[in-house]
Design a protein around this motif. Structure first.
Motif, PDB file in Angstrom:
ATOM      1  N   ASP A 132      35.342  49.261  55.244  1.00 15.79           N
ATOM      2  CA  ASP A 132      36.587  48.498  55.115  1.00 15.79           C
ATOM      3  C   ASP A 132      37.483  48.982  53.976  1.00 15.79           C
ATOM      4  OD1 ASP A 132      35.929  46.768  57.262  1.00 15.79           O
ATOM      5  OD2 ASP A 132      34.668  45.586  55.917  1.00 15.79           O
ATOM      6  N   ARG A 133      37.292  50.217  53.536  1.00 18.71           N
ATOM      7  CA  ARG A 133      38.147  50.780  52.485  1.00 18.71           C
ATOM      8  C   ARG A 133      38.601  52.175  52.896  1.00 18.71           C
ATOM      9  NH1 ARG A 133      38.069  53.792  47.566  1.00 18.71           N
ATOM     10  NH2 ARG A 133      35.926  54.507  47.877  1.00 18.71           N
ATOM     11  N   TRP A 134      39.898  52.435  52.700  1.00 20.50           N
ATOM     12  CA  TRP A 134      40.419  53.763  53.010  1.00 20.50           C
ATOM     13  C   TRP A 134      40.059  54.727  51.881  1.00 20.50           C
ATOM     14  CZ3 TRP A 134      41.831  55.302  57.601  1.00 20.50           C
ATOM     15  CH2 TRP A 134      42.299  54.359  58.525  1.00 20.50           C
ATOM     16  N   VAL A 135      39.340  55.784  52.233  1.00 15.39           N
ATOM     17  CA  VAL A 135      38.871  56.773  51.269  1.00 15.39           C
ATOM     18  C   VAL A 135      39.589  58.097  51.536  1.00 15.39           C
ATOM     19  CG1 VAL A 135      36.875  58.059  50.418  1.00 15.39           C
ATOM     20  CG2 VAL A 135      36.619  55.654  51.113  1.00 15.39           C
ATOM     21  N   PRO A 136      40.383  58.587  50.587  1.00 14.28           N
ATOM     22  CA  PRO A 136      41.039  59.882  50.793  1.00 14.28           C
ATOM     23  C   PRO A 136      40.017  61.005  50.775  1.00 14.28           C
ATOM     24  CG  PRO A 136      41.425  59.103  48.564  1.00 14.28           C
ATOM     25  CD  PRO A 136      40.735  57.988  49.288  1.00 14.28           C
ATOM     26  N   VAL A 137      40.339  62.103  51.423  1.00 18.47           N
ATOM     27  CA  VAL A 137      39.411  63.228  51.462  1.00 18.47           C
ATOM     28  C   VAL A 137      39.104  63.735  50.052  1.00 18.47           C
ATOM     29  CG1 VAL A 137      41.206  65.009  51.750  1.00 18.47           C
ATOM     30  CG2 VAL A 137      38.903  65.374  52.697  1.00 18.47           C
ATOM     31  N   SER A 138      39.994  63.468  49.102  1.00 20.87           N
ATOM     32  CA  SER A 138      39.749  63.841  47.704  1.00 20.87           C
ATOM     33  C   SER A 138      38.486  63.188  47.163  1.00 20.87           C
ATOM     34  CB  SER A 138      40.923  63.404  46.812  1.00 20.87           C
ATOM     35  OG  SER A 138      42.157  63.751  47.354  1.00 20.87           O
ATOM     36  N   GLU A 139      38.137  62.006  47.702  1.00 19.78           N
ATOM     37  CA  GLU A 139      36.996  61.247  47.192  1.00 19.78           C
ATOM     38  C   GLU A 139      35.816  61.256  48.162  1.00 19.78           C
ATOM     39  OE1 GLU A 139      38.221  57.351  45.878  1.00 19.78           O
ATOM     40  OE2 GLU A 139      40.135  58.132  45.181  1.00 19.78           O
ATOM     41  N   VAL A 165      37.634  70.009  47.410  1.00 24.52           N
ATOM     42  CA  VAL A 165      37.266  68.584  47.339  1.00 24.52           C
ATOM     43  C   VAL A 165      35.764  68.385  47.177  1.00 24.52           C
ATOM     44  CG1 VAL A 165      39.284  67.836  48.646  1.00 24.52           C
ATOM     45  CG2 VAL A 165      37.145  68.334  49.864  1.00 24.52           C
ATOM     46  N   ALA A 166      34.965  69.392  47.515  1.00 24.02           N
ATOM     47  CA  ALA A 166      33.518  69.280  47.358  1.00 24.02           C
ATOM     48  C   ALA A 166      33.080  69.543  45.918  1.00 24.02           C
ATOM     49  CB  ALA A 166      32.807  70.263  48.286  1.00 24.02           C
ATOM     50  N   ARG A 167      33.993  70.072  45.109  1.00 24.90           N
ATOM     51  CA  ARG A 167      33.615  70.499  43.764  1.00 24.90           C
ATOM     52  C   ARG A 167      34.339  69.779  42.640  1.00 24.90           C
ATOM     53  NH1 ARG A 167      35.901  73.590  40.105  1.00 24.90           N
ATOM     54  NH2 ARG A 167      37.645  74.146  41.472  1.00 24.90           N
ATOM     55  N   THR A 168      35.602  69.438  42.860  1.00 22.79           N
ATOM     56  CA  THR A 168      36.413  68.941  41.755  1.00 22.79           C
ATOM     57  C   THR A 168      37.392  67.870  42.210  1.00 22.79           C
ATOM     58  OG1 THR A 168      37.827  69.623  39.905  1.00 22.79           O
ATOM     59  CG2 THR A 168      38.236  70.679  42.032  1.00 22.79           C
ATOM     60  N   ALA A 169      38.049  67.255  41.259  1.00 17.71           N
ATOM     61  CA  ALA A 169      39.033  66.209  41.568  1.00 17.71           C
ATOM     62  C   ALA A 169      40.347  66.845  41.996  1.00 17.71           C
ATOM     63  CB  ALA A 169      39.251  65.325  40.346  1.00 17.71           C
ATOM     64  N   VAL A 170      40.749  66.598  43.240  1.00 23.00           N
ATOM     65  CA  VAL A 170      42.065  67.010  43.724  1.00 23.00           C
ATOM     66  C   VAL A 170      42.942  65.767  43.593  1.00 23.00           C
ATOM     67  CG1 VAL A 170      43.399  67.887  45.664  1.00 23.00           C
ATOM     68  CG2 VAL A 170      41.071  68.716  45.275  1.00 23.00           C
ATOM     69  N   ASP A 171      43.647  65.695  42.478  1.00 24.02           N
ATOM     70  CA  ASP A 171      44.305  64.468  42.036  1.00 24.02           C
ATOM     71  C   ASP A 171      45.821  64.580  42.175  1.00 24.02           C
ATOM     72  OD1 ASP A 171      45.179  62.201  40.758  1.00 24.02           O
ATOM     73  OD2 ASP A 171      44.404  62.742  38.782  1.00 24.02           O
ATOM     74  N   TRP A 172      46.359  64.006  43.264  1.00 23.02           N
ATOM     75  CA  TRP A 172      47.801  64.063  43.516  1.00 23.02           C
ATOM     76  C   TRP A 172      48.581  63.002  42.749  1.00 23.02           C
ATOM     77  CZ3 TRP A 172      48.664  68.513  45.424  1.00 23.02           C
ATOM     78  CH2 TRP A 172      47.856  69.072  46.416  1.00 23.02           C
TER      79      TRP A 172
END
Length: 224
Positions: A132-139, A165-172
């Motif tokens: 029930d929570r939208w999770v961005p591919v970043s997380e 995204v498997a290794r680090t924070a892709v933070d927009w």
């Protein structure tokens, strides 16, 4: 960049012209991770796409995911679309956040071709409905505050956003730290869309067809 006013989007699991997950080729790949659920399935699917689809530079945002799988190569965006299609085929709703990125984000990757890079690029950034929570591919692989320990994404060498995204924070959104903050590359938050099809229906592709087709023929031969 802090998120602005973003429309609501229910997302869904239906197949679309781009996300044609009912194609036998996609269903065959889907079967390889069908015994898993939720986040575990998505991580397995991400790894399957990384292993089966070679990263290249391609321009056609409307390419069917079955075609990407047949060719065995695709851009970062095309590989993300395949991940979305696998999620939908497994019953996990997806939607996308549209981001308008400054073309200079790719200058370090193409130092000799900077004059050919568009001034701005539309990016469809997937989100998945988990518990029930939208999770961005970043997380997908964890919280950004933890992933930032992996070091920043530099957009150079062979690592693409899909792989990063498997290794680090892709933070927009500038929510983590200065090293991983990519918000300075975002010109506009285009909001949420039920599918990437609808995002590109409204905003079009980055390049018009007369430019995109010849560019795609050249760039798709270039490994990411």
């Amino acid at each position: 960049m802090k998120p602005g006013s973003r429309r609501t989007a229910a997302g869904g699991t239906a197949a679309t012209p781009i996300l044609d997950w009912r194609h036998p080729r996609v269903l065959e790949l889907l079967d390889e991770a069908r015994d898993l659920d939720g986040r575990a399935f998505l991580i397995a699917a991400h790894r399957l796409v990384a292993a089966r689809v070679r990263p290249v530079y391609a321009m056609n945002e409307r390419r069917r995911i079955s075609t990407t799988l047949r060719l065995g190569q695709g851009s970062c965006s095309q590989r993300l679309a395949l991940l979305e299609g696998l999620a939908r085929g497994h019953g996990i709703p997806t939607r996308v956040r549209g981001l308008l990125l400054d073309g200079r984000f790719w200058h370090s990757r193409f130092p000799r071709l900077r004059a050919l890079i568009p001034r701005q690029v539309i990016l469809a950034w997937p989100e998945f409905l988990l518990d029930d929570r939208w999770v961005p591919v970043s997380e997908l692989y964890g919280d950004l505050s933890v992933l930032r320990a992996g070091g920043r994404f530099t957009n150079t060498a062979g690592e693409t956003l899909f792989d990063a995204v498997a290794r680090t924070a892709v933070d927009w959104d500038g929510a983590t730290c200065s090293a991983c903050d990519l918000s300075g590359h975002v010109r506009a938050d285009l909001g949420l869309y039920d599918s990437r099809d609808k995002l590109f229906d409204e905003h079009g592709q980055t390049l018009c067809a007369s430019v995109r087709v010849p560019a795609d023929l050249i760039m798709s031969r270039r490994a990411a």
